[in-house]
Motif scaffolding. Structure first.
Motif, short mmCIF file in Angstrom:
data_model
loop_
_atom_site.label_atom_id
_atom_site.label_comp_id
_atom_site.label_asym_id
_atom_site.label_seq_id
_atom_site.Cartn_x
_atom_site.Cartn_y
_atom_site.Cartn_z
N ASP A 1 13.99 -8.36 -0.73
CA ASP A 1 13.32 -7.02 -0.08
C ASP A 1 13.76 -5.94 -1.12
O ASP A 1 12.79 -5.27 -1.55
CB ASP A 1 14.10 -6.63 1.19
CG ASP A 1 13.42 -7.66 2.33
OD1 ASP A 1 12.33 -8.14 2.29
OD2 ASP A 1 14.39 -7.84 3.21
N ALA B 1 10.87 -3.78 -3.38
CA ALA B 1 10.59 -2.53 -3.25
C ALA B 1 10.90 -1.92 -4.56
O ALA B 1 10.09 -0.73 -4.94
CB ALA B 1 11.72 -1.92 -2.14
N VAL C 1 7.63 -2.34 -6.85
CA VAL C 1 6.47 -1.26 -6.50
C VAL C 1 6.67 0.18 -6.81
O VAL C 1 5.97 0.87 -7.15
CB VAL C 1 6.34 -1.54 -4.73
CG1 VAL C 1 5.18 -0.43 -4.40
CG2 VAL C 1 5.77 -2.93 -4.67
N GLN C 2 8.06 0.45 -6.40
CA GLN C 2 8.43 1.99 -6.52
C GLN C 2 8.59 2.42 -7.89
O GLN C 2 8.47 3.40 -8.48
CB GLN C 2 9.90 2.21 -5.95
CG GLN C 2 9.63 2.44 -4.66
CD GLN C 2 10.93 2.78 -3.64
OE1 GLN C 2 11.53 2.02 -3.15
NE2 GLN C 2 11.44 4.06 -4.00
N LEU D 1 5.19 -6.29 2.72
CA LEU D 1 6.06 -5.20 2.11
C LEU D 1 5.48 -3.88 2.54
O LEU D 1 6.35 -3.11 2.55
CB LEU D 1 5.47 -5.29 0.51
CG LEU D 1 6.00 -6.49 -0.61
CD1 LEU D 1 5.42 -6.50 -1.73
CD2 LEU D 1 7.63 -6.48 -0.20
N TYR D 2 4.07 -3.95 3.10
CA TYR D 2 3.71 -2.58 3.63
C TYR D 2 3.61 -2.60 5.04
O TYR D 2 3.34 -3.72 5.57
CB TYR D 2 2.45 -2.23 2.86
CG TYR D 2 2.45 -1.89 1.63
CD1 TYR D 2 2.71 -0.57 1.03
CD2 TYR D 2 2.42 -2.96 0.48
CE1 TYR D 2 2.65 -0.45 -0.36
CE2 TYR D 2 2.58 -2.70 -0.63
CZ TYR D 2 2.67 -1.56 -1.25
OH TYR D 2 2.82 -1.09 -2.71
N ASP D 3 3.81 -1.62 5.55
CA ASP D 3 3.43 -1.35 7.23
C ASP D 3 2.03 -1.22 7.29
O ASP D 3 1.33 -0.68 6.78
CB ASP D 3 4.28 0.03 7.59
CG ASP D 3 4.01 0.07 9.06
OD1 ASP D 3 3.13 0.44 9.75
OD2 ASP D 3 5.09 -0.41 10.16
N ARG E 1 2.63 2.26 4.37
CA ARG E 1 3.82 2.64 3.36
C ARG E 1 4.62 1.57 3.36
O ARG E 1 4.47 0.40 3.97
CB ARG E 1 4.52 3.76 4.04
CG ARG E 1 3.98 5.07 4.30
CD ARG E 1 4.64 6.10 4.89
NE ARG E 1 3.76 7.47 5.06
CZ ARG E 1 4.18 8.16 5.66
NH1 ARG E 1 5.41 8.52 6.25
NH2 ARG E 1 3.43 9.58 5.76
N LEU E 2 5.64 1.48 2.17
CA LEU E 2 6.54 0.52 1.98
C LEU E 2 7.45 0.42 3.44
O LEU E 2 7.86 1.38 3.73
CB LEU E 2 7.16 0.74 0.71
CG LEU E 2 6.92 0.23 -0.55
CD1 LEU E 2 7.72 0.80 -1.85
CD2 LEU E 2 6.55 -1.28 -0.57
N ARG E 3 7.61 -0.72 3.66
CA ARG E 3 8.51 -0.65 4.86
C ARG E 3 10.08 -0.56 4.54
O ARG E 3 10.80 -0.14 5.26
CB ARG E 3 8.58 -2.26 5.35
CG ARG E 3 7.35 -2.76 6.29
CD ARG E 3 7.35 -4.14 6.62
NE ARG E 3 6.08 -4.50 6.97
CZ ARG E 3 5.54 -4.73 8.61
NH1 ARG E 3 6.19 -3.84 9.22
NH2 ARG E 3 4.45 -4.67 8.42
N VAL F 1 12.21 1.47 1.42
CA VAL F 1 12.15 2.64 0.36
C VAL F 1 13.49 2.80 -0.10
O VAL F 1 14.26 3.35 0.55
CB VAL F 1 11.45 3.99 0.72
CG1 VAL F 1 11.34 4.91 -0.50
CG2 VAL F 1 9.93 3.69 1.13
#
Length: 332
Positions: free
Chosen positions: A206, A210, A213-214, A235-237, A242-244, A246
């Motif tokens: 996880d 993250a 992607v960030q 990975l995204y809600d 949005r990312l689950r 961050v």
């Protein structure tokens, strides 16, 4: 399984040593998901460099995926003996420049929606940019916390090129006869514990996803585990987009700090070409065995009695296992 879990990107290639492009196309068709909802990425094998050869291979891939390919990449800019066999200098039609012209032609008529390259360095990318009539849209390359590929990512960002990250969970290290440092990293485990909550326990995977992607890369994690496939696809809600998970800047810097802290394969590691042929009466599947254990990775199929040979670029000391297609019986 991947599409059913929610993923909408398929990463494949024409290299039968590592991928099964036809199986990916078949899975997409049988999924019932509209073709336009899925991004298909495929790649040209360097043995097919050359304007005419590349044009033919583009047509073949497009035919598999409903008449077009979303992202078509050059898998490598050039051949070498371990990848294409010792006769590639006589057999390969042209070089990456010739292939790029064919890719530009196909892009301009809509057979390819985006074009790009894979496994290049920043200098090679700059050379391509100086040559290209159509600027590359995507670069795909290895990116994990211990091999962050920062210079190439910065070059992509400077020119507005999307960076697509493969092997972000460390599998590329095993191919170099090195243990995967990602899941044994105390720093990554500490970040995972710190960002976990009573409602969600974060894993090292996880955290890495993250971070990828960030740091403005497209994540394309690979897994055979249905549980991991589902996690990677989420990975995204779904509601917010949005990312689950961050990471804050402190945690991002911890991950950044791992870059180049793990020793790569020494330069004197001998790369070899292993060629396999099936003289038996039954089809077999060929698997690469990761050093030190782990789940074998399928790298090709061998038709019975004089079928096409499979040549794989590997390192001396690597081992492979073949399994009968009908029952999975294994033999070395």
């Amino acid at each position: 399984t991947v599409l059913a879990a929610g993923a909408r990107l398929l990463d494949t290639a024409q290299a039968s040593e590592w991928y099964d492009e036809a199986a990916a196309a078949d899975g997409l068709e049988k999924s019932g998901i509209p073709r336009g909802d899925v991004v298909v990425v495929t790649k040209l094998h360097p043995r097919d460099h050359g304007r005419k050869t590349c044009a033919r291979k583009i047509v073949e891939s497009a035919a598999l995926f409903g008449g077009y390919v979303d992202v078509f990449l050059q898998h490598y800019p050039a051949c070498w003996d371990g990848l294409c066999g010792p006769k590639w200098r006589e057999e390969v039609e042209g070089d990456w420049r010739d292939s790029w012209r064919a890719m530009e032609d196909a892009y301009e008529v809509g057979a390819l929606k985006a074009i790009g390259v894979s496994n290049v360095d920043a200098g090679q990318l700059e050379e391509l940019l100086g040559f290209a009539r159509v600027k590359p849209h995507v670069v795909q390359a290895w990116m994990d916390p211990f091999h962050a590929n920062k210079q190439l990512r910065e070059t992509c960002a400077k020119h507005g090129i999307a960076f697509m990250a493969y092997s972000s969970l460390g599998t590329q290290w095993e191919a170099q006869r090195r243990p995967n440092p990602v899941f044994s990293s105390p720093e990554l485990a500490h970040v995972a514990r710190r960002v976990s909550t009573k409602h969600r326990t974060a894993s090292v995977a996880d955290v890495v996803m993250a971070w990828v992607v960030q740091r403005h890369a497209i994540a394309i994690p690979r897994s055979r585990s249905p549980e991991h496939i589902k996690a990677n696809a989420q990975l995204y809600d779904d509601e917010t987009g949005r990312l689950r998970l961050v990471l804050n800047e402190r945690d991002l810097e911890v991950v950044d700090g791992l870059d180049n802290s793990f020793q790569k394969a020494p330069a004197n590691d001998e790369e070899v070409a292993a060629t396999f042929e099936n003289e038996g009466d039954e089809a077999v599947h060929l698997f690469w065995k990761p050093p030190g254990g782990g789940v074998p990775v399928k790298v090709g199929e061998l038709a019975p009695k004089g079928g096409e040979r499979v040549t794989i670029s590997t390192y001396r000391g690597h081992s492979f296992v073949a399994k009968l297609a009908r029952g999975g019986e294994a033999f070395q």
